[in-house]
Design an enzyme around this catalytic site. Structure first.
Site, mmCIF file in Angstrom:
data_model
loop_
_atom_site.group_PDB
_atom_site.id
_atom_site.type_symbol
_atom_site.label_atom_id
_atom_site.label_comp_id
_atom_site.label_asym_id
_atom_site.label_seq_id
_atom_site.Cartn_x
_atom_site.Cartn_y
_atom_site.Cartn_z
ATOM 1 N N HIS A 38 0.836 -1.209 0.000
ATOM 2 C CA HIS A 38 0.000 0.000 0.000
ATOM 3 C C HIS A 38 0.866 1.253 0.000
ATOM 4 C CE1 HIS A 38 -3.453 -2.567 0.787
ATOM 5 N NE2 HIS A 38 -4.217 -1.531 0.528
ATOM 6 N N LYS A 78 -9.407 -7.915 8.809
ATOM 7 C CA LYS A 78 -10.026 -8.164 10.118
ATOM 8 C C LYS A 78 -9.809 -6.927 10.971
ATOM 9 C CE LYS A 78 -5.879 -9.845 12.230
ATOM 10 N NZ LYS A 78 -5.243 -9.403 13.462
#
Lengths: 181, 282
Positions: free
Chosen positions: A38, A103
């Site tokens: 990212h 998550k």
């Protein structure tokens, strides 16, 4: 509870039909990327460079898989903590990403951005990495191989189990816990 | 008095084999607690998640693949008898080599510098804690620590006036802030006392105690029971989707401290608590 089957890439109708708490099974191609990938994608965007993959309608899975045992296409591949990717998520939404699998909590800003950009955040079961990997039928590094476990992977999944956490209507499957007196 | 000679090669082999085994097989005490939790979990989704985690553990063990992709950073606790002499090389190097060998087929999750962040490529270095004890035995406890839960761990230097209620508030606040991020069901390690450095180590040592074994001191055992009950009343549940299985155990470790402070640290372990202990044999 019923389980919905979804195929990538997602349409706006797909994402609009989902509600927080829905159990889903995802099939098709998804992209594995976590912290370092990212960081690189956003740096490339800021320099005006093209992205390594076309993310329109796609799903990003926050995962850094373990090495594959001989005869397996991938090693255990469970979700990592999504909140660490919050600083990069709006840029991913601007690229047309329609779903994220990870998550844990997203920030309020990201939950609002999911509504604005019409995208869904799903959770997979953390710690169930060996079983989750059985739903991955192909894996190929498509960018940043030098990052090792953090490289971007194109993953083909079949009936990958996930739970809708944040939908495009502002719904949240995680209970809000107040901290402080 | 006899000095016992122990080859560092023997230590290296033993630690490597333990780490490999831990990657594939979750501890029996944890699995037993999970089976009990699944029977008692009232949330249907929570129960399904516990079943999935148990199925995952069984599948990983049968296939000899890691239970979780994050096989963590290797944290080693060595209790070394003072009548031991290590021979055939450098003990620290042998422990590094054990980690390098164990992680050959596991994920490499360690970067060389917290800011430069270059993957070391072999999961070294480990984190090593030594303790000198009487006798001629060497016990080694290995913890393969996943960092989803590590990231949500916290430390606070509290004034003594906050007392046991302040400790409880801080522990509950930590578990709430962690929520689904730390992969519940959790094991909650609480350190109390000592100094800034020791309190974190106490919390980590709390994670390696056999699951659910109470602290021998009655007031701390009581605190463990009360904390476990309060944590499981938060309705975080397995993976944060609600339920009463938020933590399987709370362990508290304490040490003397200064009149000015009540240090408290909370170290969380996730639903893949890879902890194992060995004794170096002749």
């Amino acid at each position: 509870m019923d389980t919905r089957s979804l195929t990538t890439p997602f349409t706006d109708d797909d994402v609009a039909s989902l509600r927080a708490g829905d159990l889903v099974r995802i099939s098709g191609v998804i992209y594995g990327a976590r912290d370092a990938a990212h960081g690189r994608m956003v740096e490339a965007l800021e320099r005006g460079e093209p992205q390594p993959v076309d993310l329109r309608g796609q799903v990003i899975y926050y995962v850094g898989p373990a090495p594959a045992k001989p005869g397996h296409v991938i090693g255990p591949a469970g979700p990592t903590t999504s909140g660490r990717m919050d600083p990069y998520t709006v840029q991913m939404l601007e690229q047309g990403v329609k779903g994220f699998i990870g998550k844990g909590y997203r920030s309020d800003a990201i939950k609002a951005a999911l509504v604005t950009y019409r995208a869904v955040y799903f959770a997979a079961v953390g710690g169930a990495a060996a079983l989750l990997a059985r739903h991955i039928t192909a894996s190929r590094v498509v960018a940043y191989p030098d990052l090792g476990p953090e490289a971007i992977r194109e993953l083909t999944v079949v009936d990958f189990p996930a739970i809708v956490v944040n939908d495009v209507w502002g719904g949240d499957a995680y209970k809000k816990l107040e901290v402080g007196d | 008095m006899m000095i016992r000679q122990i080859s560092v090669n023997r230590v290296q082999d033993a630690v490597r084999d333990l780490l490999i085994e831990l990657a594939y097989r979750l501890p029996a005490d944890y699995l037993a607690a999970m089976h009990v939790a699944r029977e008692e979990e009232p949330s249907s989704l929570g129960g399904d998640i516990l079943t999935m985690l148990l199925d995952n553990a069984a599948y990983a063990e049968a296939e000899r693949i890691p239970t979780c992709q994050d096989t963590g950073m290797a944290i080693l606790f060595l209790e070394v008898g003072q009548d031991v002499h290590f021979c055939d090389g450098d003990l620290n190097q042998a422990l590094h080599a054990a980690v390098e060998e164990a992680y050959r087929d596991l994920r490499k999750s360690v970067v060389d510098d917290p800011l430069l962040r270059r993957n070391t490529g072999d999961n070294t270095p480990p984190i090593i804690h030594y303790e000198i004890v009487p006798g001629d035995q060497v016990h080694i406890t290995a913890l393969m620590k996943g960092f989803g839960a590590e990231l949500m761990s916290r430390l606070r230097m509290m004034p003594p006036s906050e007392g046991v209620e302040g400790v409880k508030r801080f522990v509950l606040e930590t578990v709430k802030l962690a929520g689904p991020n730390a992969c519940p069901p959790l094991i909650v390690g609480v350190g109390l006392g000592g100094s800034f450095d020791t309190v974190a180590l106490l919390a980590k040592k709390a994670l390696i105690r056999p699951l659910g074994e109470p602290n021998p001191q009655p007031h701390l055992a009581q605190l463990e029971r009360e904390l476990l009950e309060s944590i499981n009343d938060l309705d975080i549940g397995p993976q944060g989707f609600g339920g009463m299985t938020t933590a399987l155990a709370v362990h508290v470790e304490a040490y003397a401290t200064h009149i000015a402070a009540l240090p408290v640290a909370v170290n969380l372990n996730c639903s893949a608590p890879r902890v194992g202990k060995l004794r170096i044999e002749d």
